[in-house]
Each structure stands twice: as structure tokens, then as C-alpha cells.
Design a protein around this motif. Structure first.
Motif, PDB file in Angstrom:
ATOM      1  N   PHE A 124     107.031   9.815 -71.315  1.00 42.15           N
ATOM      2  CA  PHE A 124     105.781   8.948 -71.107  1.00 42.15           C
ATOM      3  C   PHE A 124     105.120   9.127 -69.475  1.00 42.15           C
ATOM      4  O   PHE A 124     106.024   9.444 -68.819  1.00 42.15           O
ATOM      5  CB  PHE A 124     105.841   7.444 -71.317  1.00 42.15           C
ATOM      6  N   PRO A 125     103.971   9.066 -69.305  1.00 44.52           N
ATOM      7  CA  PRO A 125     103.335   9.217 -68.034  1.00 44.52           C
ATOM      8  C   PRO A 125     104.141   8.039 -67.183  1.00 44.52           C
ATOM      9  O   PRO A 125     104.293   7.109 -67.776  1.00 44.52           O
ATOM     10  CB  PRO A 125     101.736   9.025 -68.099  1.00 44.52           C
ATOM     11  N   GLU A 126     104.341   8.462 -65.863  1.00 46.42           N
ATOM     12  CA  GLU A 126     105.150   7.421 -65.095  1.00 46.42           C
ATOM     13  C   GLU A 126     104.219   6.228 -64.865  1.00 46.42           C
ATOM     14  O   GLU A 126     104.808   5.203 -64.850  1.00 46.42           O
ATOM     15  CB  GLU A 126     105.595   8.276 -63.747  1.00 46.42           C
ATOM     16  N   ASN A 173     108.244  -2.820 -79.040  1.00 48.90           N
ATOM     17  CA  ASN A 173     109.320  -3.471 -78.667  1.00 48.90           C
ATOM     18  C   ASN A 173     110.355  -2.764 -77.922  1.00 48.90           C
ATOM     19  O   ASN A 173     111.539  -3.459 -77.440  1.00 48.90           O
ATOM     20  CB  ASN A 173     110.160  -3.790 -80.208  1.00 48.90           C
ATOM     21  N   THR A 174     110.147  -1.422 -77.888  1.00 50.82           N
ATOM     22  CA  THR A 174     111.018  -0.619 -77.092  1.00 50.82           C
ATOM     23  C   THR A 174     110.706   0.053 -75.963  1.00 50.82           C
ATOM     24  O   THR A 174     109.354   0.118 -75.788  1.00 50.82           O
ATOM     25  CB  THR A 174     111.885   0.410 -77.905  1.00 50.82           C
ATOM     26  N   SER A 175     111.522   0.168 -74.815  1.00 52.15           N
ATOM     27  CA  SER A 175     110.720   0.657 -73.560  1.00 52.15           C
ATOM     28  C   SER A 175     110.218   2.014 -73.621  1.00 52.15           C
ATOM     29  O   SER A 175     110.638   2.829 -74.534  1.00 52.15           O
ATOM     30  CB  SER A 175     111.646   0.457 -72.305  1.00 52.15           C
ATOM     31  N   LYS A 176     109.418   2.570 -72.744  1.00 51.52           N
ATOM     32  CA  LYS A 176     108.839   3.921 -72.867  1.00 51.52           C
ATOM     33  C   LYS A 176     110.029   4.806 -72.692  1.00 51.52           C
ATOM     34  O   LYS A 176     110.031   6.044 -73.167  1.00 51.52           O
ATOM     35  CB  LYS A 176     107.783   4.145 -71.682  1.00 51.52           C
ATOM     36  N   GLU A 177     110.835   4.666 -71.754  1.00 46.94           N
ATOM     37  CA  GLU A 177     111.965   5.704 -71.886  1.00 46.94           C
ATOM     38  C   GLU A 177     112.875   5.761 -72.852  1.00 46.94           C
ATOM     39  O   GLU A 177     113.395   6.869 -73.014  1.00 46.94           O
ATOM     40  CB  GLU A 177     112.712   5.188 -70.446  1.00 46.94           C
ATOM     41  N   ARG A 200     110.404   5.942 -63.148  1.00 48.35           N
ATOM     42  CA  ARG A 200     109.246   5.945 -64.259  1.00 48.35           C
ATOM     43  C   ARG A 200     109.017   4.469 -64.802  1.00 48.35           C
ATOM     44  O   ARG A 200     108.283   3.847 -65.035  1.00 48.35           O
ATOM     45  CB  ARG A 200     109.271   6.795 -65.425  1.00 48.35           C
ATOM     46  N   VAL A 201     110.359   3.570 -64.743  1.00 45.48           N
ATOM     47  CA  VAL A 201     110.385   2.304 -65.019  1.00 45.48           C
ATOM     48  C   VAL A 201     109.799   1.414 -63.969  1.00 45.48           C
ATOM     49  O   VAL A 201     108.862   0.464 -64.047  1.00 45.48           O
ATOM     50  CB  VAL A 201     111.950   1.718 -65.356  1.00 45.48           C
ATOM     51  N   LEU A 202     110.321   1.476 -62.658  1.00 45.92           N
ATOM     52  CA  LEU A 202     109.489   0.870 -61.255  1.00 45.92           C
ATOM     53  C   LEU A 202     108.434   1.180 -61.121  1.00 45.92           C
ATOM     54  O   LEU A 202     107.779   0.363 -60.506  1.00 45.92           O
ATOM     55  CB  LEU A 202     110.945   1.023 -60.549  1.00 45.92           C
ATOM     56  N   LEU A 243     117.598  11.808 -64.609  1.00 53.71           N
ATOM     57  CA  LEU A 243     117.923  11.283 -63.502  1.00 53.71           C
ATOM     58  C   LEU A 243     116.560  10.625 -62.624  1.00 53.71           C
ATOM     59  O   LEU A 243     116.981   9.769 -61.635  1.00 53.71           O
ATOM     60  CB  LEU A 243     118.231  12.635 -62.539  1.00 53.71           C
ATOM     61  N   THR A 244     115.541  10.622 -63.320  1.00 58.78           N
ATOM     62  CA  THR A 244     114.405   9.933 -62.790  1.00 58.78           C
ATOM     63  C   THR A 244     113.912   8.784 -63.503  1.00 58.78           C
ATOM     64  O   THR A 244     112.811   8.429 -63.311  1.00 58.78           O
ATOM     65  CB  THR A 244     113.209  11.112 -62.485  1.00 58.78           C
ATOM     66  N   GLN A 245     114.481   8.496 -64.722  1.00 57.91           N
ATOM     67  CA  GLN A 245     114.107   7.454 -65.486  1.00 57.91           C
ATOM     68  C   GLN A 245     113.733   6.154 -65.160  1.00 57.91           C
ATOM     69  O   GLN A 245     113.098   5.711 -65.313  1.00 57.91           O
ATOM     70  CB  GLN A 245     115.160   7.436 -66.814  1.00 57.91           C
TER      71      GLN A 245
END
Length: 505
Positions: free
Chosen positions: A74-76, A61-65, A488-490, A483-485
Motif C-alpha cells: 500500500f502507499p505509505e 479489519n486488518t492493517s495495510k501491511e 509505512r505504519v508510522l 524491512l520498511t514495514q
């Protein structure tokens, strides 16, 4: 000599507890009754007693970041919300990376944990375990209870008059695995937590009809939030938290009401909750399934008949073939004496949801027994970081007040009613525990030295890496991870870049 710590369970909380002990130079032994690690995230086709049970389609239910352990992103290329198998992969990588396996005893059940005869001076515990029919007794200096709360289903049949004469089939959501059992059937789902809504949505693809019965209603959050960003990266920010905790109650309720009713009006969908405090339900399909008639929302059950059900304030009977009770779980500590943790009508008295308030020595702690509106992994990890330092004597100033003055310090009796939200704001709770160990980031301090980072931390998502910027357990990669979160989402979603658009993230 090294302090020996028993960790009960090798799920999310147990794994991070084991790691945090190692970080503090303690010697953990983790006991896991099943044959593998992963706890609730390890899917098995058959249902094992005393162990959580998933259905194969469960997605986080919650995002990887926002769910990552704070020093292990988490792996990108992993999706933003994680199917259970990938979450389990992550936990296995975590165990591998920090060499936790050699401290875990699989297939070992903790039978009892009792105070050592000289507990008053040593704070030690007698721990009895059983493996393959063989009993072993240990003495440990401290104990972390990480046994979770999804093993003992709560099925209050006495609350459903007439269920004994109902001739159809009924089951608890814990027993649900695949939707084929609903093929062509008329299905009633009782209860509107995450499982209830998930199961109703899945059933409605094959069933003749699906009804959800809810007494209280619920807020519905979609994983896909404003502009398609993950809900928790938009809502769980320091700015939002400041607004929510500093506005007067009615105003903060109004704001939440306004925000959550923007996507669709809950009243029009029969979902508007009655209570002020709530844990929203996460589901992306329900509103459209109500709109397309696949699912109907009804009030609480009044009574069951042979092959139908009657709801409160609804005169007509609804014919039903199968009932799924999504009525949640009881939590209990069968291996602990009553005197250690008293659980009364789903309340346990635990300081900050962690330390039993009536122990003379803070050498036993409970982890992961909290339901915040946000990722549980960073919370369990923060609890473990705090607890391992208290055990070591580094956080002595925060040991819980002893029970004789509990009368004056009434604030330590926290309710643990799972169906009401623990009114703990996720960011506030993490900050509180982080400040106990000196790991809370200072936004103002950073404004002078690293303004870009400070603004990202304040206005952006409160991702767990923030708690590794300084203090004990500082991690070199924390700033970079923050700074890179969004990259990894996109990364897993921007898989087709239209011609002429800028290809960089």
C-alpha cells in the motif's frame, strides 16, 4: 497452446486470480456481473441484487501491511486501517499496474458452468454468460470461482418466534446504509459479528437506546492493540503462530483468554464467549459504549411481541421499534451443477478450502471462501498462485485426492461453517500453500545468509512480502518491503513530532 481460464468475479479474489494466471502464462477471462471491479469494497448507495452491499463507514479489519498483495505494498501515506474507498483505490491501482483491465468483461453474468462432454479426458468446462440480454457460450480449460460469499443474506426468521406479529420495522444488515433511520428509535441488533457491533455503535449515537442480542458472546479485539500497534502486526507473527499451534489446546485457550481479557474482562461486560473456537470481533468503541450505557448486551431472543421483545432468562419485555438482523450470509454457487460442489448445511467439501474433492480433474477451484483471523487478500492471492500452478501442471503433486479414497482420507472434508471459525491458523495456512509452490521462506536458511531479515521474519509480523523472497513469482522488492514495514505504519500517524524528540522513524 495457451491454457484458457475463466475467472468468475472481479473482487479481491478475482483480480489476484487474473494476475496470477498472467504470471503463469495462462490466458484468463474474468467475468464481472456489475459495471465495475472491486466486489465487496465498491460502495454503492443503492443495493444491487446478487452483489455485496456495504455501509459507507466500513473500515478494513486488518492493517495495510498485513492485507497487501505480496508484491504490491500500500502507499505509505494511506492510513493503517483502510476506509473502504481507499481500499477500492488500492484495488484499482493493482488492476492498473498489472494491466488486468483488458482481461475483465464487465456487465457480464456467468449463467452456468457445466462439465464439457469429454471432461474426463480434457478437464474442460462449458461456460455460458449473459451480457445485455445476449447469451454467449465458451469452452475453458479451467475455472476459478471468485464470486465471494456476501451476496446472499441469511435471514432465518423461523428461529425468531412471534416475528410475524412484530409491528415495528426489521431489516438484514445488508440493507443498512446510514444511521439516520435510527434517530430517536429503540433499536435491537441481533447477532454479534463485525457488522452487528459496527451498526450498534453507529446507531447508539442517534438512537434512544440500543440492545445487542447474542447467544454465543464474542471476543472483542481492538484495532489499536498493545502500545497502539495494529492488532494483526502483534498477533500474526511466526513466533505467536508457533506458540498457538504447539501448545496443548487448553493451554493455548488459556493464553488467548488471558491476552484478550487484559484490556477488559469479557465476563463483566456480558460478552464472554461460550465456545472454544472463535473469530474475534473487531471494534474499538464497544467497551466504552457499554460502560457509558449507550449499548446493552442481552442473551438470545426468546420471542417477539407487537412492539417489544423477550430474551432468554430475562423476565421483562424490552420495547423495540426497529430490529437489525446481523445474521450473516449463505454461500451458494447458483451457476454450478450440484455434482461439482456439494454444499450441505453450510459445509462444502473442498481440499484445503480450494479444490472440490469429487472432481476427476483438478480444473476448477474456489477462491476466497475462507474466514481466517487475518487479512483475506494475501490468502486469496496465495490460493491463486497455487491454483494457477496446478492448472499449468506445475503443482501436479498436490492435486486433491480423488473421491473414491475419500473414505480413508477423511481429513479432506473441511467444514465451511462460516459462523464457527475455520480452525486454520492464518500463518500456517499461508505456509502450507506456499510450500506447495516452493515459496515458503526458510527462517533457518536465512539465519546464515541474512540474519537481520531472518529475525524480522520470525519475531516480527508475518507480512505477505515474505512469500515473495524466493520460489516462483519471486519479487525483487520483497526484502526491502519487509524491512520498511513499520515505517509505512508510522508514516500516516507520526504527523506531529514534538520538539526535542528524534524526528527519524
Amino acid at each position: 497452446e495457451t491454457m484458457r481460464v475463466a475467472v468468475v468475479g472481479a473482487g479481491v479474489s478475482g483480480l489476484t486470480a487474473t494476475k496470477c494466471c498472467l504470471d503463469e502464462g495462462l490466458e484468463p477471462t474474468c467475468f464481472e456481473q456489475s459495471q465495475d471491479i472491486g466486489g465487496v469494497w465498491r460502495y454503492t448507495e443503492h443495493i444491487e441484487a446478487g452483489r455485496p452491499s456495504l455501509y459507507p463507514s466500513v473500515i478494513s479489519n486488518t492493517s495495510k501491511e498485513m492485507s497487501a498483495f505480496s508484491d504490491f505494498p500500500f502507499p505509505e501515506d494511506f492510513p493503517v486501517f483502510l476506509p473502504n474507498a481507499q481500499l477500492l483505490d488500492y484495488l484499482r491501482c493493482y488492476a492498473e499496474h498489472f494491466s488486468l483491465r483488458e482481461h475483465i468483461k464487465l456487465g457480464t453474468t456467468v449463467v452456468s458452468i457445466r462439465k464439457h462432454p469429454d471432461f474426463a479426458t480434457t478437464g474442460q468446462w462449458n461456460v455460458d454468460t449473459e451480457a445485455g440480454g445476449k447469451q454467449t457460450s465458451y469452452v475453458f480449460d479451467a475455472v476459478m470461482v471468485c464470486s465471494g460469499n456476501f451476496s446472499e443474506p441469511s435471514l432465518p426468521l423461523h428461529c425468531f418466534p412471534g416475528i410475524e406479529r412484530f409491528r415495528g420495522q426489521y431489516l438484514h444488515s445488508r440493507q443498512y446504509k446510514h444511521p439516520d433511520m435510527f434517530q430517536g428509535k429503540r433499536v435491537l441488533v441481533v447477532g454479534m459479528g463485525n457488522s452487528g457491533v459496527d451498526i450498534a455503535v453507529e446507531a447508539s449515537r442517534v438512537a434512544a437506546k440500543v440492545i445487542i442480542s447474542t447467544t454465543r458472546g464474542a471476543w472483542l479485539l481492538s484495532r489499536v492493540f498493545e502500545h497502539g500497534y495494529p492488532w494483526d502486526m502483534v498477533l500474526n507473527t511466526r513466533l505467536m503462530s508457533l506458540i498457538k499451534t504447539n501448545l496443548p489446546g487448553p493451554l493455548s485457550w488459556w493464553l488467548m483468554n488471558y491476552k484478550l481479557n487484559q484490556r477488559f474482562n469479557h465476563e463483566n461486560y456480558g460478552l464472554q464467549p461460550e465456545k472454544r473456537y472463535f473469530l474475534p470481533v473487531l471494534n474499538d468503541d464497544l467497551p466504552s459504549y457499554i460502560l457509558t450505557g449507550r449499548i446493552t448486551i442481552k442473551p438470545g431472543v426468546k420471542e417477539f411481541k407487537d412492539s417489544s421483545v423477550v430474551f432468554h432468562n430475562c423476565p421483562e419485555e424490552e420495547p423495540i421499534d426497529i430490529v437489525v438482523f446481523c445474521t450473516g450470509y449463505n454461500f451458494s454457487f447458483p451457476f454450478l451443477e450440484e455434482s461439482v460442489i456439494r454444499v450441505e448445511n453450510k459445509h462444502a467439501s473442498l481440499y484445503k478450502y480450494v479444490f472440490p474433492t469429487n472432481l476427476q480433474k483438478p480444473t476448477l477451484a474456489v477462491l476466497g471462501l475462507i474466514k481466517p483471523l487475518g487479512g483475506i487478500m494475501p490468502v486469496a492471492e496465495m490460493q491463486a498462485r497455487w491454483v494457477s500452478r496446478v492448472f499449468k501442471g506445475r503443482g501436479a503433486n498436490v492435486s486433491p485426492p480423488v473421491s473414491q479414497n475419500a473414505a480413508q482420507t477423511g481429513h479432506i472434508l473441511f467444514g465451511l461453517t462460516f459462523d464457527e471459525v475455520l480452525k486454520t491458523e492464518w500463518v500456517v495456512y499461508l505456509d502450507t500453500l506456499a510450500s506447495f509452490i516452493g515459496a515458503k521462506p526458510s527462517v533457518l536458511g536465512l539465519l546464515c545468509t541474512d540474519p537481520w531479515l531472518a529475525l524480522t521474519i520470525f519475531f516480527g509480523p508475518c507480512s505477505p512480502y515474505q512469500y515473495r523472497l524466493g520460489g516462483p513469482g519471486r519479487w525483487e522488492g520483497a526484502r526491502q518491503a519487509i524491512l520498511t514495514q513499520w515505517d509505512r505504519v508510522l508514516k500516516p500517524t507520526r504527523t506531529r513530532v514534538p520538539a526535542g524528540s528524534s524526528s527519524s522513524f
